[in-house]
Design a protein around this motif. Structure first.
Motif, mmCIF file in Angstrom:
data_model
loop_
_atom_site.group_PDB
_atom_site.id
_atom_site.type_symbol
_atom_site.label_atom_id
_atom_site.label_comp_id
_atom_site.label_asym_id
_atom_site.label_seq_id
_atom_site.Cartn_x
_atom_site.Cartn_y
_atom_site.Cartn_z
ATOM 1 N N UNK A 71 12.837 -0.424 -4.971
ATOM 2 C CA UNK A 71 11.549 -0.297 -5.909
ATOM 3 C C UNK A 71 11.186 1.618 -6.127
ATOM 4 N N UNK A 72 11.495 1.719 -5.153
ATOM 5 C CA UNK A 72 11.210 3.562 -4.933
ATOM 6 C C UNK A 72 12.068 4.326 -5.829
ATOM 7 N N UNK A 73 13.074 4.203 -4.965
ATOM 8 C CA UNK A 73 14.889 4.234 -5.693
ATOM 9 C C UNK A 73 13.620 5.127 -7.013
ATOM 10 N N UNK A 74 14.239 3.317 -7.855
ATOM 11 C CA UNK A 74 13.630 3.222 -9.599
ATOM 12 C C UNK A 74 12.820 3.744 -10.004
ATOM 13 N N UNK A 87 11.893 -2.978 14.408
ATOM 14 C CA UNK A 87 12.670 -1.914 13.448
ATOM 15 C C UNK A 87 12.507 -1.735 11.872
ATOM 16 N N UNK A 88 12.277 -2.936 11.379
ATOM 17 C CA UNK A 88 12.583 -3.412 9.692
ATOM 18 C C UNK A 88 10.873 -2.415 8.990
ATOM 19 N N UNK A 89 10.043 -2.359 10.125
ATOM 20 C CA UNK A 89 9.342 -1.663 9.436
ATOM 21 C C UNK A 89 9.280 -0.445 9.380
ATOM 22 N N UNK A 90 9.877 0.014 10.503
ATOM 23 C CA UNK A 90 10.146 1.583 11.038
ATOM 24 C C UNK A 90 11.122 2.073 10.076
ATOM 25 N N UNK A 91 12.575 1.399 10.030
ATOM 26 C CA UNK A 91 13.607 1.591 8.847
ATOM 27 C C UNK A 91 12.924 2.069 7.399
ATOM 28 N N UNK A 147 9.903 2.505 6.185
ATOM 29 C CA UNK A 147 8.835 3.538 5.871
ATOM 30 C C UNK A 147 9.455 4.699 6.070
ATOM 31 N N UNK A 148 10.215 4.710 7.082
ATOM 32 C CA UNK A 148 11.053 6.236 6.791
ATOM 33 C C UNK A 148 11.732 6.663 5.239
ATOM 34 N N UNK A 149 12.531 4.746 5.329
ATOM 35 C CA UNK A 149 13.319 5.280 3.707
ATOM 36 C C UNK A 149 12.423 5.143 2.520
ATOM 37 N N UNK A 150 11.663 4.854 2.702
ATOM 38 C CA UNK A 150 10.499 5.249 1.853
ATOM 39 C C UNK A 150 10.204 6.310 1.392
ATOM 40 N N UNK A 151 10.039 7.376 2.858
ATOM 41 C CA UNK A 151 9.418 8.499 2.391
ATOM 42 C C UNK A 151 10.078 9.085 2.156
ATOM 43 N N UNK A 152 11.734 8.777 3.166
ATOM 44 C CA UNK A 152 12.583 10.154 2.663
ATOM 45 C C UNK A 152 13.345 9.755 1.161
ATOM 46 N N UNK A 173 0.466 -1.017 0.490
ATOM 47 C CA UNK A 173 0.064 0.170 0.105
ATOM 48 C C UNK A 173 1.017 1.069 0.019
ATOM 49 N N UNK A 174 2.114 0.958 1.031
ATOM 50 C CA UNK A 174 2.432 2.333 1.165
ATOM 51 C C UNK A 174 3.347 2.599 -0.104
ATOM 52 N N UNK A 175 3.827 1.472 -0.478
ATOM 53 C CA UNK A 175 4.769 1.420 -2.198
ATOM 54 C C UNK A 175 3.447 2.043 -3.549
ATOM 55 N N UNK A 176 2.960 1.468 -3.178
ATOM 56 C CA UNK A 176 1.381 1.567 -4.739
ATOM 57 C C UNK A 176 1.253 2.974 -4.261
ATOM 58 N N UNK A 177 0.938 3.981 -3.029
ATOM 59 C CA UNK A 177 0.858 5.260 -3.178
ATOM 60 C C UNK A 177 1.652 6.532 -3.121
ATOM 61 N N UNK A 178 3.410 5.938 -2.821
ATOM 62 C CA UNK A 178 3.938 6.524 -2.637
ATOM 63 C C UNK A 178 4.713 7.012 -4.177
ATOM 64 N N UNK A 179 4.061 6.025 -5.377
ATOM 65 C CA UNK A 179 5.029 5.972 -7.222
ATOM 66 C C UNK A 179 3.473 5.447 -7.727
#
Lengths: 115, 235
Positions: free
Chosen positions: B177-180, B211-215, B217-222, B135-141
């Motif tokens: 994925x977001x980076x690409x 830690x995985x979820x938080x890290x 999520x932050x990385x994707x948003x950034x 959901x997060x990646x679909x939203x962002x990309x």
């Protein structure tokens, strides 16, 4: 008044320690500059009690020496942040070096086979 | 098309030989590189005995750094397609031709457990995490992804270059994925079967997954709001 005397002594000792570390090449000049600046400011500020009290009055701080701690603490945070930035850069550089070395090693092994 | 299969391996002596043999059977034309990430067991010797090329890192750099070593190698050696695959036998080699065929039309092809109904089943917590990241990646990309944590991927030349330049250090799948997408890559998913791991155990513990979820999520948003400096210099 004790805290101001203590603060002057500590600032002076700290300045000496930083200079000695630079002399022995245990500390890079570029990093020492910030520390020298910090101890110089602490030194001057500790001497000018009225200056501290003036700032405290301006900021509405009732206990004037707390200003010393506030600025000391803020400086520490800034410096630690700077250090974690340096560590991040170093980590990336070490990783890239490791990767380059690993690929070079493999190519060298390949050359050895062809000879 | 020069094709390279990248297998990052950290203490995978129990499964690496089977994985290499399966790849040979289904894609004999592809080269195989095992990135041995500072293993303390016989991973290196076993992979070499099975005829794979092995890049041995002098210490454990973590999954991101290890995977990037593979992409860096693919970039230097001029490969057209690089496929990343797990060493634990999760990713079946019989799906490789499907991924590689699609990689001719796309910059990145992700093998997904969920595009169509495959036989893959996982724990509820894991599923929640996967739905969240999709959901997060679909939203962002702005593109729909079903399986963002899949590490079964085929990359074309453009992605090989981009990954050699930047790859996240830990838990890299989602952010990469977001980076690409930010770099304007065309990405698609294909349905692939996935097995349960054959040997070893998952590195994800309950605390690590928090830690995985938080890290991530932050990385994707950034990553989504990052100003793209390289896009100006590299047309």
């Amino acid at each position: 008044m004790m805290i101001y005397v203590l603060s002057v002594v500590l600032a002076f000792l700290f300045l000496l320690l930083v200079l000695e570390l630079v002399r022995r090449q245990k500390l890079k000049e570029q990093y020492s500059l910030l520390w020298i600046l910090f101890s110089a400011v602490l030194f001057i500020v500790s001497f000018n009690v009225s200056f501290i009290e003036w700032i405290a009055a301006r900021l509405g701080v009732k206990y004037a020496p707390a200003i010393l701690f506030l600025f000391g603490l803020l400086f520490c945070f800034a410096f630690i942040l700077h250090l974690t930035i340096v560590v991040t850069r170093l980590t990336a550089q070490v990783l890239r070096l490791t990767q380059e070395l690993t690929i070079l090693k493999e190519r060298e092994a390949l050359h050895g086979q062809n000879d | 098309m020069k094709t390279l299969i990248i297998i990052p391996a950290y203490n995978e002596e129990g499964s690496i030989a089977g994985v290499i043999r399966d790849i040979r059977r289904h894609t004999p034309e592809a080269d195989i590189i095992v990135v041995n990430d500072g293993s303390t067991d016989r991973t290196e010797q076993i992979a070499e005995a099975d005829g794979a090329k092995v890049l041995t890192l002098p210490y454990n750099v973590g999954i991101g750094g290890g995977m990037q070593t593979g992409y860096l190698y693919a970039q230097r050696m001029g490969y057209d397609i690089a496929v990343q695959m797990d060493a634990d036998g999760q990713h079946p080699a019989e799906e490789l031709p499907k991924l590689i065929a699609k990689a001719k039309d796309y910059d990145l092809v992700i093998g997904s457990r969920y595009v169509e109904t495959t036989s893959y089943r996982s724990s509820r917590l894991r599923r929640i995490g996967m739905v969240f990241f999709s959901g997060l990646v679909s939203l962002v990309t702005g593109q729909r992804f079903t399986d963002t944590t899949s590490g079964f991927r085929a990359a074309g030349r453009k992605v090989i270059e981009l990954y050699a330049d930047y790859y996240p250090m830990d838990y890299p799948e989602v952010e990469s994925i977001v980076y690409l997408k930010r770099k304007g890559c065309r990405i698609t998913e294909v349905a692939t079967e996935m097995h349960d791991r054959q040997a070893g155990k998952s590195s994800i513990t309950p605390w690590k997954s928090v830690y995985y979820m938080i890290k991530v999520t932050l990385a994707v948003l950034m990553s989504a709001i990052r100003y793209d400096r390289t896009a100006v210099s590299k047309p």
